[in-house]
Design a protein around this motif. Structure first.
Motif, mmCIF file in Angstrom:
data_model
loop_
_atom_site.group_PDB
_atom_site.id
_atom_site.type_symbol
_atom_site.label_atom_id
_atom_site.label_comp_id
_atom_site.label_asym_id
_atom_site.label_seq_id
_atom_site.Cartn_x
_atom_site.Cartn_y
_atom_site.Cartn_z
ATOM 1 N N ALA A 1 0.803 -1.226 0.000
ATOM 2 C CA ALA A 1 0.000 0.000 0.000
ATOM 3 C C ALA A 1 0.833 1.272 0.000
ATOM 4 O O ALA A 1 0.328 2.340 -0.349
ATOM 5 N N SER A 2 2.096 1.189 0.390
ATOM 6 C CA SER A 2 2.923 2.393 0.445
ATOM 7 C C SER A 2 3.665 2.673 -0.853
ATOM 8 O O SER A 2 4.314 3.708 -0.997
ATOM 9 N N GLY A 3 3.580 1.751 -1.815
ATOM 10 C CA GLY A 3 4.229 1.955 -3.108
ATOM 11 C C GLY A 3 3.486 2.973 -3.951
ATOM 12 O O GLY A 3 2.356 3.367 -3.644
ATOM 13 N N GLY B 1 -15.902 3.908 -2.175
ATOM 14 C CA GLY B 1 -16.752 3.510 -1.057
ATOM 15 C C GLY B 1 -16.377 2.214 -0.380
ATOM 16 O O GLY B 1 -17.136 1.702 0.457
ATOM 17 N N HIS B 2 -15.220 1.646 -0.724
ATOM 18 C CA HIS B 2 -14.789 0.395 -0.105
ATOM 19 C C HIS B 2 -14.129 0.660 1.250
ATOM 20 O O HIS B 2 -13.652 1.766 1.523
ATOM 21 N N THR B 3 -14.087 -0.374 2.064
ATOM 22 C CA THR B 3 -13.356 -0.332 3.331
ATOM 23 C C THR B 3 -12.002 -0.991 3.114
ATOM 24 O O THR B 3 -11.937 -2.134 2.639
ATOM 25 N N VAL B 4 -10.933 -0.283 3.450
ATOM 26 C CA VAL B 4 -9.592 -0.703 3.049
ATOM 27 C C VAL B 4 -8.717 -1.038 4.252
ATOM 28 O O VAL B 4 -8.675 -0.295 5.236
ATOM 29 N N THR B 5 -8.031 -2.158 4.146
ATOM 30 C CA THR B 5 -6.919 -2.470 5.042
ATOM 31 C C THR B 5 -5.641 -2.270 4.238
ATOM 32 O O THR B 5 -5.433 -2.944 3.229
ATOM 33 N N ALA B 6 -4.814 -1.328 4.655
ATOM 34 C CA ALA B 6 -3.572 -1.009 3.951
ATOM 35 C C ALA B 6 -2.407 -1.686 4.655
ATOM 36 O O ALA B 6 -2.084 -1.361 5.799
ATOM 37 N N PHE B 7 -1.781 -2.637 3.968
ATOM 38 C CA PHE B 7 -0.659 -3.382 4.524
ATOM 39 C C PHE B 7 0.624 -2.807 3.937
ATOM 40 O O PHE B 7 0.806 -2.772 2.720
ATOM 41 N N ALA B 8 1.524 -2.338 4.794
ATOM 42 C CA ALA B 8 2.756 -1.708 4.321
ATOM 43 C C ALA B 8 3.877 -1.930 5.318
ATOM 44 O O ALA B 8 3.635 -2.089 6.516
ATOM 45 N N ARG B 9 5.107 -1.926 4.816
ATOM 46 C CA ARG B 9 6.251 -2.036 5.720
ATOM 47 C C ARG B 9 6.378 -0.795 6.600
ATOM 48 O O ARG B 9 6.804 -0.873 7.749
ATOM 49 N N ASN B 10 6.039 0.351 6.032
ATOM 50 C CA ASN B 10 6.127 1.611 6.775
ATOM 51 C C ASN B 10 4.807 2.354 6.643
ATOM 52 O O ASN B 10 4.515 2.960 5.619
ATOM 53 N N LYS C 1 3.801 5.085 7.825
ATOM 54 C CA LYS C 1 3.905 6.525 7.672
ATOM 55 C C LYS C 1 3.948 6.963 6.204
ATOM 56 O O LYS C 1 3.654 8.116 5.890
ATOM 57 N N LYS C 2 4.307 6.035 5.317
ATOM 58 C CA LYS C 2 4.366 6.368 3.896
ATOM 59 C C LYS C 2 2.984 6.401 3.250
ATOM 60 O O LYS C 2 2.831 6.909 2.135
ATOM 61 N N VAL C 3 2.002 5.837 3.912
ATOM 62 C CA VAL C 3 0.624 5.871 3.397
ATOM 63 C C VAL C 3 -0.039 7.094 4.014
ATOM 64 O O VAL C 3 -0.639 7.030 5.084
ATOM 65 N N THR C 4 0.069 8.203 3.329
ATOM 66 C CA THR C 4 -0.346 9.498 3.902
ATOM 67 C C THR C 4 -1.813 9.812 3.628
ATOM 68 O O THR C 4 -2.166 10.923 3.236
ATOM 69 N N ILE C 5 -2.659 8.823 3.816
ATOM 70 C CA ILE C 5 -4.095 8.986 3.581
ATOM 71 C C ILE C 5 -4.821 8.837 4.914
ATOM 72 O O ILE C 5 -4.575 7.889 5.659
ATOM 73 N N GLN C 6 -5.705 9.753 5.198
ATOM 74 C CA GLN C 6 -6.541 9.667 6.389
ATOM 75 C C GLN C 6 -8.003 9.557 5.957
ATOM 76 O O GLN C 6 -8.483 10.371 5.177
ATOM 77 N N HIS C 7 -8.674 8.550 6.471
ATOM 78 C CA HIS C 7 -10.060 8.307 6.063
ATOM 79 C C HIS C 7 -10.711 7.419 7.109
ATOM 80 O O HIS C 7 -10.046 6.562 7.704
ATOM 81 N N LYS C 8 -11.995 7.595 7.316
ATOM 82 C CA LYS C 8 -12.700 6.802 8.324
ATOM 83 C C LYS C 8 -12.791 5.329 7.954
ATOM 84 O O LYS C 8 -13.018 4.474 8.827
ATOM 85 N N ASN C 9 -12.626 4.997 6.652
ATOM 86 C CA ASN C 9 -12.767 3.616 6.210
ATOM 87 C C ASN C 9 -11.435 2.932 5.921
ATOM 88 O O ASN C 9 -11.387 1.968 5.152
ATOM 89 N N ILE C 10 -10.347 3.433 6.513
ATOM 90 C CA ILE C 10 -9.053 2.794 6.311
ATOM 91 C C ILE C 10 -8.476 2.364 7.644
ATOM 92 O O ILE C 10 -8.623 3.043 8.657
#
Length: 223
Positions: free
Chosen positions: A42-44, A58-67, A69-78
């Motif tokens: 998810a951080s790529g 409108g999907h609910t997301v699980t973001a899997f990443a080594r870091n 902090k690199k996924v700079t998205i804020q959302h109620k469904n993540i």
């Protein structure tokens, strides 16, 4: 280009199992109900666009990443899971309860590695153990050996990216031998331009040399 049981596209190449493509289905995507989706990598650069578009649809997301902090998205469904793709317990925790799994995993090193193939094997193991069926994997044009054109297929791949593509081929074989419903997407050269929605789906070897990452992400939600 998009390839698989009679499926293909000019800017994509992908294998598919149990996946049937209908143009009418694509036109009616907006009517799809929301899903729970885990996105590995998810951080790529492609992964983060995939996360953004999943949330936007409108999907609910699980973001899997080594870091994380690199996924700079804020959302109620993540929700975030920070971890190593080779840590099976974390992979299984991320997969459990999902409707679909998307992999945009990549490697930065050109040296010998089994991260893609072994990481994918663990994802598929977790899917089979938790009953999750739908798997979409972003790979690359060239993994078939005859689908990358002269410059990329005969010069760049064997002389500069040989080890990377050996692992991509191992990854492909592991997916093909799995029991889940899968699609492998094989885009050509990736660029960071905005989404165009103008890519086409047809049979044959890709004639385009480039595809926008945002369009790659968009296409994965049409499978």
């Amino acid at each position: 280009t998009f390839f698989g049981r009679g499926l293909s596209a000019p800017r994509w190449l992908c294998f598919g199992k149990y996946i049937k493509f209908f143009r009418a289905k694509i036109r009616n995507l907006a009517q799809k109900t929301s899903m729970k989706i885990v996105i590995f990598g998810a951080s790529g650069r492609t992964g983060i666009l995939t996360v953004f578009q999943a949330l936007d649809k409108g999907h609910t997301v699980t973001a899997f990443a080594r870091n994380q902090k690199k996924v700079t998205i804020q959302h109620k469904n993540i929700r975030f899971i920070e971890g190593d793709i080779l840590d099976y317990e974390k992979v299984k925790h991320a997969v459990e309860g999902q409707d679909a799994v998307i992999s945009t995993l990549g490697v930065e090193s050109r040296k010998y590695s089994t991260v893609l193939s072994e990481g994918t094997r663990l994802i598929l193991k977790a899917m089979e153990e938790t009953g999750v069926k739908r798997f979409i994997c972003m790979s690359s044009v060239g993994i078939l050996g005859n689908d990358a054109g002269f410059l990329f297929g005969k010069i760049i791949m064997p002389f500069f990216l040989r080890q990377v593509f050996e692992d991509k081929k191992r990854q492909m074989q592991i997916i093909r031998e799995s029991n889940v419903e899968w699609v492998i997407i094989r885009p050509v050269g990736l660029t960071d331009s905005p989404k165009t929605n103008t890519y086409k789906i047809n049979l044959g070897i890709p004639k385009s040399r480039k595809i926008h990452r945002a369009d790659v992400a968009d296409f994965m939600f049409k499978l």
